[in-house]
Every structure is written in C-alpha cells, then in structure tokens.
Write a protein that holds these residues in place. Structure first.
Motif, PDB file in Angstrom:
ATOM      1  N   ILE A 201       0.794  -1.218  -0.177  1.00 42.64           N
ATOM      2  CA  ILE A 201      -0.060  -0.246  -0.057  1.00 42.64           C
ATOM      3  C   ILE A 201       0.808   1.365  -0.616  1.00 42.64           C
ATOM      4  CG2 ILE A 201      -2.066   1.496   1.413  1.00 42.64           C
ATOM      5  CD1 ILE A 201      -2.474  -1.186   1.957  1.00 42.64           C
ATOM      6  N   VAL A 202       0.615   2.018  -1.178  1.00 42.94           N
ATOM      7  CA  VAL A 202       0.462   3.312  -1.137  1.00 42.94           C
ATOM      8  C   VAL A 202       0.170   4.697  -1.274  1.00 42.94           C
ATOM      9  CG1 VAL A 202       2.431   5.463  -1.705  1.00 42.94           C
ATOM     10  CG2 VAL A 202       3.095   2.685  -2.256  1.00 42.94           C
ATOM     11  N   CYS A 203      -0.402   5.766   0.285  1.00 41.60           N
ATOM     12  CA  CYS A 203      -1.482   6.556   0.465  1.00 41.60           C
ATOM     13  C   CYS A 203      -1.130   7.323   0.837  1.00 41.60           C
ATOM     14  CB  CYS A 203      -2.474   5.379   1.758  1.00 41.60           C
ATOM     15  SG  CYS A 203      -3.410   6.746   1.235  1.00 41.60           S
ATOM     16  N   ALA A 204      -1.464   8.270  -0.358  1.00 44.97           N
ATOM     17  CA  ALA A 204      -1.256   9.841   0.875  1.00 44.97           C
ATOM     18  C   ALA A 204      -1.598  10.499   2.456  1.00 44.97           C
ATOM     19  CB  ALA A 204      -1.915  10.929  -0.083  1.00 44.97           C
ATOM     20  N   MET A 205      -0.169  10.902   3.080  1.00 51.24           N
ATOM     21  CA  MET A 205      -0.916  11.028   4.092  1.00 51.24           C
ATOM     22  C   MET A 205      -1.368  12.755   4.645  1.00 51.24           C
ATOM     23  SD  MET A 205       2.055   9.394   6.326  1.00 51.24           S
ATOM     24  CE  MET A 205       2.064   9.631   8.063  1.00 51.24           C
ATOM     25  N   ASN A 206      -1.610  13.188   5.915  1.00 51.23           N
ATOM     26  CA  ASN A 206      -2.012  14.530   6.293  1.00 51.23           C
ATOM     27  C   ASN A 206      -1.675  14.518   7.133  1.00 51.23           C
ATOM     28  OD1 ASN A 206      -2.874  16.820   6.181  1.00 51.23           O
ATOM     29  ND2 ASN A 206      -5.081  16.559   6.772  1.00 51.23           N
ATOM     30  N   THR A 207      -0.368  15.222   7.891  1.00 57.84           N
ATOM     31  CA  THR A 207      -0.173  14.528   9.293  1.00 57.84           C
ATOM     32  C   THR A 207      -0.250  17.222   9.467  1.00 57.84           C
ATOM     33  OG1 THR A 207       2.371  14.906   8.396  1.00 57.84           O
ATOM     34  CG2 THR A 207       0.977  13.415   9.020  1.00 57.84           C
TER      35      THR A 207
ATOM     36  N   LYS B  36      -3.038   9.541   8.485  1.00 59.11           N
ATOM     37  CA  LYS B  36      -2.655   9.831   9.441  1.00 59.11           C
ATOM     38  C   LYS B  36      -1.601   9.223   9.961  1.00 59.11           C
ATOM     39  CE  LYS B  36      -6.785  11.605  11.477  1.00 59.11           C
ATOM     40  NZ  LYS B  36      -7.623  11.141  10.504  1.00 59.11           N
ATOM     41  N   ALA B  37      -0.041   9.616  10.670  1.00 57.17           N
ATOM     42  CA  ALA B  37       0.697   9.218  11.830  1.00 57.17           C
ATOM     43  C   ALA B  37       0.525   7.473  11.995  1.00 57.17           C
ATOM     44  CB  ALA B  37       1.484  10.010  11.948  1.00 57.17           C
ATOM     45  N   GLY B  38       1.327   6.937  11.710  1.00 54.99           N
ATOM     46  CA  GLY B  38       1.298   5.704  12.291  1.00 54.99           C
ATOM     47  C   GLY B  38      -0.186   4.347  12.407  1.00 54.99           C
ATOM     48  N   GLN B  39      -1.258   5.158  11.226  1.00 50.83           N
ATOM     49  CA  GLN B  39      -2.521   4.812  10.767  1.00 50.83           C
ATOM     50  C   GLN B  39      -1.805   3.660  10.273  1.00 50.83           C
ATOM     51  OE1 GLN B  39      -5.664   6.551   9.429  1.00 50.83           O
ATOM     52  NE2 GLN B  39      -6.843   5.532   8.857  1.00 50.83           N
TER      53      GLN B  39
ATOM     54  N   TYR C  29      -1.606  -2.922  10.615  1.00 53.78           N
ATOM     55  CA  TYR C  29      -1.096  -4.470   9.675  1.00 53.78           C
ATOM     56  C   TYR C  29      -0.366  -5.258  11.595  1.00 53.78           C
ATOM     57  CZ  TYR C  29      -2.285  -3.829   4.971  1.00 53.78           C
ATOM     58  OH  TYR C  29      -3.499  -4.462   3.733  1.00 53.78           O
ATOM     59  N   GLN C  30      -0.713  -5.301  12.231  1.00 52.66           N
ATOM     60  CA  GLN C  30      -0.377  -5.254  13.430  1.00 52.66           C
ATOM     61  C   GLN C  30      -0.525  -7.329  12.913  1.00 52.66           C
ATOM     62  OE1 GLN C  30      -1.577  -3.995  17.183  1.00 52.66           O
ATOM     63  NE2 GLN C  30      -0.433  -2.076  16.905  1.00 52.66           N
ATOM     64  N   GLY C  31       0.595  -7.495  13.229  1.00 51.12           N
ATOM     65  CA  GLY C  31       0.355  -9.195  13.808  1.00 51.12           C
ATOM     66  C   GLY C  31       1.717  -9.730  12.230  1.00 51.12           C
TER      67      GLY C  31
ATOM     68  N   GLN D 209       3.506  13.505   2.102  1.00 50.85           N
ATOM     69  CA  GLN D 209       4.376  12.909   2.728  1.00 50.85           C
ATOM     70  C   GLN D 209       3.118  11.862   2.548  1.00 50.85           C
ATOM     71  OE1 GLN D 209       4.184  13.059   7.141  1.00 50.85           O
ATOM     72  NE2 GLN D 209       5.418  11.773   6.924  1.00 50.85           N
ATOM     73  N   PHE D 210       3.812  10.366   1.779  1.00 49.27           N
ATOM     74  CA  PHE D 210       3.283   8.972   1.638  1.00 49.27           C
ATOM     75  C   PHE D 210       2.996   7.933   2.911  1.00 49.27           C
ATOM     76  CE2 PHE D 210       3.611  11.238  -2.356  1.00 49.27           C
ATOM     77  CZ  PHE D 210       2.599  11.097  -2.885  1.00 49.27           C
ATOM     78  N   ALA D 211       2.445   7.586   3.313  1.00 53.24           N
ATOM     79  CA  ALA D 211       2.955   6.148   4.012  1.00 53.24           C
ATOM     80  C   ALA D 211       3.251   4.780   2.660  1.00 53.24           C
ATOM     81  CB  ALA D 211       1.531   6.102   4.669  1.00 53.24           C
ATOM     82  N   THR D 212       4.356   4.262   2.868  1.00 48.48           N
ATOM     83  CA  THR D 212       4.403   2.821   2.020  1.00 48.48           C
ATOM     84  C   THR D 212       4.888   1.832   2.488  1.00 48.48           C
ATOM     85  OG1 THR D 212       4.904   4.171   0.089  1.00 48.48           O
ATOM     86  CG2 THR D 212       6.010   2.268   0.716  1.00 48.48           C
ATOM     87  N   LEU D 213       4.104   1.027   2.916  1.00 44.67           N
ATOM     88  CA  LEU D 213       4.096  -0.280   3.900  1.00 44.67           C
ATOM     89  C   LEU D 213       4.072  -1.806   2.656  1.00 44.67           C
ATOM     90  CD1 LEU D 213       2.394  -1.681   6.187  1.00 44.67           C
ATOM     91  CD2 LEU D 213       1.262  -3.332   4.384  1.00 44.67           C
ATOM     92  N   LEU D 214       4.721  -2.793   3.013  1.00 45.62           N
ATOM     93  CA  LEU D 214       4.988  -4.252   2.442  1.00 45.62           C
ATOM     94  C   LEU D 214       5.048  -4.678   3.561  1.00 45.62           C
ATOM     95  CD1 LEU D 214       5.074  -5.532  -0.325  1.00 45.62           C
ATOM     96  CD2 LEU D 214       7.619  -5.593   0.352  1.00 45.62           C
ATOM     97  N   ALA D 215       3.592  -6.128   3.170  1.00 43.38           N
ATOM     98  CA  ALA D 215       3.996  -5.916   4.536  1.00 43.38           C
ATOM     99  C   ALA D 215       3.647  -8.133   4.093  1.00 43.38           C
ATOM    100  CB  ALA D 215       2.435  -5.843   5.798  1.00 43.38           C
TER     101      ALA D 215
END
Length: 188
Positions: A128-134, A148-151, A156-158, A178-184
């Motif tokens: 997931i790559v998604c824009a942030m608003n902080t 939001k930060a950390g959201q 994806y806990q676990g 700002q983007f949140a980038t996650l590979l889980a």
C-alpha cells in the motif's frame, strides 16, 4: 530482456514500490487495485505474475484489456470493480494498492484494508502506498482520504513489515506530499 510495453503504450512506468516488491515476491496470483490503464499490471505480467487489474473506470479497463490481448498476455486480466465494495471474493498471493486509497470513500477504507488482508493467502503480501495528512506535512491535495501518522502500520499488526515508512515524496504530477508506504507479509 523485456520490452518496455509501458512506454510503447504511453503508460507511466510501473510504480517504484511495485518494481521493488517484484524483486522480493515470486510470481503468483496478483491483484492490482485501482490499476488505471495498467502500468503496474503490464509490468508484473511481463515478469510472470498472474495479474488481475481492477478499477472503477471502464475506459481504463478497456485499455488494459486491449494491451493484454494485443500482446497475448493471457496472465493479465482486467475488470471493472469498485474497491469501496470491499468484497474481493478471491484470494491472492500479492495485492498491490498504490496511490489508490486516497480516492476511496473515507468511510470504507478500514473495510477495504480488512478485505485485502482477508483475501491474501497465508505468506502472501500487501503493498500500500497512500498519501498522508500530518501536522508536519499537511496534504496540499484535497484527496477524499489521507492517512494519519502510524495509522497504516497499526492496521497491519501481526503481519511482518518488510518495508514501512512515512516519507515525503513526489507524485507523478510533481506535487510533493507525505506518503505511507507499506509492504507487509501475512503470517504463514
């Protein structure tokens, strides 16, 4: 060496995070959520992934279907699908959702992510790559949804976080945000 079908068909290059993920993830059944004209689907298809690209835009889906037919890419399928329904109904080894969630119905994003997780095979991956608003980096674009930060990492806990960051980046149109980038990876 693969032919650069993206430039041949006037598509943007595959998203850099999709390219990076394809170096880690073995070809498998893959979903490209919000595929648009298919820049990521075509790229992954050339690498041997069995890709289903989904988007709400019938014109974009028609273009992706045309390319896959013209190139005889039987491993690339395209279908009109509204991610807001959060009802994938099929399991995948890799689900990619790059710069798509920010256009989703904000009241549906938690359901969309939960559905992605549920439809990921054990040991499979979500990108997931998604824009942030902080406060530090207010989003300059009025997207319907921003993280939001950390959201995203909290959602994806676990799961094993292969990559996670919340960095400032540049969109293909030049906007800096700002983007949140996650590979889980889902537990096996």
């Amino acid at each position: 060496m693969t032919i650069d079908l993206n430039s041949r068909y006037g598509l943007n290059p595959a998203h850099s995070e999709v390219v990076a993920a394809s170096k880690i993830i073995a070809p498998c059944d893959t979903l490209d959520m919000g595929c648009s004209n298919g820049r990521n689907a075509i790229y992954l298809g050339q690498l041997g992934f069995n890709v289903t690209g989904v988007d709400t835009n019938p014109g974009a889906i028609d273009m992706l279907q045309s390319i896959s037919i013209e190139q005889d890419m039987q491993n690339v399928k395209a279908q009109v699908y509204d991610i807001n329904t959060a009802n994938l109904g099929q399991d995948y080894g890799f689900i990619s959702c790059t710069v798509t969630l920010m256009f989703a119905d904000p009241t549906r994003v938690a359901s969309i992510i939960a559905d992605m997780q549920q439809c990921t095979l054990a040991g499979g991956y979500n990108l997931i790559v998604c824009a942030m608003n902080t406060e530090v980096h207010p989003c300059p674009v009025p997207f319907p949804y921003t993280l939001k930060a950390g959201q995203l990492s909290d959602a994806y806990q676990g799961w094993e976080l292969i990559k996670y960051n919340e960095d400032v980046g540049t969109m293909h149109n030049g906007a800096k945000l700002q983007f949140a980038t996650l590979l889980a990876r889902k537990p096996a």
